[in-house]
Design a protein around this motif. Structure first.
Motif: not given
Length: 652
Positions: A207-211
């Motif tokens: 579960h990754r978050y990208n800018s």
């Protein structure tokens, strides 16, 4: 019902009993309950008396603010007892239990909500602490402390604690702000990178978050926020922050077109590799610049903003650094959480003031260790922002400040957080209205410092520093523009004309406050300069009195110019001494005019013969001496006016 209302109602009830003694039926009721309320009223009365007479110290910068004040006594709930009070001991065990019960009722009235519900919530938060401070704090100490604050009996405390422990642990979230990075390693042929951030929890790597991507830079600024749910124990969680170089999907032709943007031999080598890869496979891969692992057990309750060096496997070469802000929070209804926080603040501060016994104006916003831990845990577990906490403190502290003066530094630091947010809020928002209600409570004490500025010697460091704090508060409040609602009630500002108050203008009211201070000082020195004898003063004595008066007024004006002018001007753009001079000028003129005209009516015209030596015994020496004193008065007045006009010219 707030605490102040409760005290007032209790005091009114006591007064009513004095005027209307209880009937026979009421007396029987008192006998039935053991005259509990009468005894408890005596205890409260004694407590008030002790607080006002025993615990004051000589260190306070502005003690006895309301002493000898001609204005309305609007800041006290009721006066302390003036006579010794005899207390009948509560010997019966039943009476003691009733006192404990009344204490709980009193706390609940002060809180304004079900005290047991709030108490259960605080116990739940103590049992589920998070943040690095929780590792060094004994939960038992916090439980004992909060029981004392809420005045809860042991039996009830145990029952509520059992309920708190049965509740499910809070749903925690990690709030991350990726602010910026600096000195990143270049990954593109042009000597730059196209960086973006990927972050995730080590326990949930999928579960990754990208800018967003920042093109052609080695010092990107993101200022982007992310909220990550924490499923496991936060003390064991690790946040991974990675910075990648974005490689867009490009054809061989598009890669070749970048040949003229190449920087150096190393850049040319990178571009050739990219062209070869695009020609052979058509794939494009983002390249890792560096990463950092942050353990959540190092995050304090208040959050942390820090730089972290990027790493990649075992390579020692510097890959840049990233600035990240981390806070922990729990999911809760925000409106309920804010109300809980305000009630908690009220109880904590009342307990703090009661146990520390600090003098007025000395509590500077720093709670004891246990109180601050409980306050910060509630703020974090409620997901409250810095603005939410600051506004809650502003509202609660301003109410308490009406009766127990706090340090002005407390409000100054809160304004630094509140003002920037309020500037972007609508004027009819609830937060804005609540803020101005706090202003309404704080300004009277601020104006009192300005009004009574002559009550202290300027050699006292507290007078100048406290004045600066007050002027800072007024300056910051003025940046919000016109006040919302009426903030100058007539019952508190009775010394100011209603016409001025109706303008709701802080500057105009402040000028009236300064003038009132000058007026009271002038009346004081006029009274103090009068002769003690009952005989009618002579003309000479009248003139000497005027000379002394003008000299004292000029001295006060000089004092204003030397010590206070620079602070008024730099902080609120007020020419303080010019305002002071204008008031003195108009009033001294009237005082001197009446006295000088009266004296001059008694002076005879001097007729000096040609041979003054022969007829010197015929001269009217009394009139001659009077003329000399009049001239001395003229010189003193001229010096005063010359000094004052300089300030008026400066103000324009």
């Amino acid at each position: 019902m707030d605490e102040e209302t409760m005290w007032k109602n209790m005091f009114e009830k006591l007064n009513e009993l004095k005027v209307n003694p209880p009937t026979e039926h009421e007396s029987r009721l008192q006998d039935a309950d053991g005259s509990f309320f009468e005894k408890f009223g005596s205890l409260l009365k004694q407590k008030s008396y002790l607080e006002e007479t025993t615990f004051k110290t000589e260190l306070e910068p502005f003690g006895n603010e309301n002493e000898n004040d001609s204005g309305p006594d609007s800041y006290r709930c009721f006066e302390a007892a003036s006579e010794p009070i005899n207390i009948t001991p509560l010997a019966l065990e039943g009476d003691i239990r009733e006192v404990e019960s009344f204490k709980e009722q009193f706390v609940e009235a002060a809180v304004g909500m079900n005290v047991e519900d709030l108490y259960e919530e605080i116990l739940f938060e103590i049992c589920n602490q998070f943040g690095c401070e929780a590792n060094s704090v004994c939960a038992e100490d916090l439980l004992e402390f909060i029981q004392e604050v809420f005045k809860i009996s042991d039996e009830k405390h145990d029952d509520i604690l059992k309920l708190a422990k049965l509740k499910e642990p809070p749903n925690l979230r990690l709030n991350v702000e990726v602010i910026k990075a600096e000195n990143l390693l270049p990954k593109d042929a042009n000597g730059f990178s196209d960086p973006f951030v990927t972050l995730y929890l080590e326990s949930n790597a999928t579960h990754r978050y990208n800018s967003s991507v920042k093109h052609s830079t080695l010092n990107p600024i993101w200022e982007e926020h992310f909220s990550l749910p924490i499923a496991d124990n936060p003390k064991e969680e690790v946040l991974i922050v990675e910075i990648w170089d974005f490689d867009a999907a490009e054809t061989v032709k598009e890669k070749v077109n970048k040949l003229f943007d190449v920087k150096g031999v190393k850049g040319l080598s990178k571009l050739m590799k990219e062209i070869a890869q695009a020609a052979s496979t058509g794939k494009h891969d983002n390249e890792l610049i560096g990463r950092v692992a942050i353990t959540l057990k190092s995050v304090p309750t208040s959050g942390i903003t820090a730089w972290h060096n990027l790493e990649k496997s075992s390579k020692i070469k510097s890959r840049g650094s990233v600035l990240v802000s981390l806070t922990l929070s729990a999911e809760k209804n925000k409106r309920v959480a804010i109300q809980e926080h305000r009630h908690l603040l009220n109880l904590l501060l009342m307990h703090e003031l009661d146990t520390s016994q600090v003098s007025e104006y000395w509590w500077n916003g720093n709670f004891s260790t246990n109180a601050e831990l409980i306050r910060s845990q509630h703020a974090v577990q409620s997901g409250l922002t810095n603005f939410d906490c600051a506004l809650s403190q502003w509202i609660v502290y301003s109410k308490i400040h009406e009766n127990q003066k706090l340090s002005f530094n407390v409000f100054n630091s809160l304004l630094d957080v509140i003002i920037p947010i309020l500037k972007v809020l609508q004027t009819d928002s609830e937060d804005t209205k609540s803020f101005w209600n706090g202003v309404k409570r704080i300004l009277p004490s601020c104006f009192s410092i300005v009004r009574k500025i002559r009550a202290k010697n300027v050699s006292d460091k507290h007078i100048v520093s406290t004045l600066c704090e007050v002027l800072d508060i007024i300056s910051k409040i003025k940046t919000l523009g016109h006040p919302v609602g009426e903030i100058f009630p007539q019952n508190i500002y009775g010394f100011i004309s209603p016409m001025c108050l109706n303008t709701n203008n802080i500057d105009e009211v402040l000028i009236e406050v300064i003038n009132t201070g000058v007026k009271e000082w002038l009346e004081y020195i006029l009274e103090g300069s009068k002769s003690n004898c009952n005989d009618e003063p002579t003309d000479e004595a009248k003139l000497e009195f005027l000379i002394k008066l003008v000299q004292m007024v000029r001295s006060d004006l000089q004092r204003a110019m030397e010590y206070f002018d620079k602070h008024f001007y730099h902080k609120i753009r007020f020419n303080y001494s010019a305002i002071v001079f204008k008031y003195y000028d108009s009033n001294i003129f009237e005082i001197c005019k009446n006295n000088v005209e009266d004296v001059c009516s008694h002076i005879k015209t001097l007729h000096i013969p040609e041979d003054t030596l022969e007829y010197s015994n015929l001269l009217d020496t009394k009139s001659l001496n009077m003329g000399t004193t009049l001239f001395e008065l003229y010189l003193v007045l001229k010096r005063f006016v010359t000094l004052g006009k300089k300030q008026i010219l400066f103000s324009y």
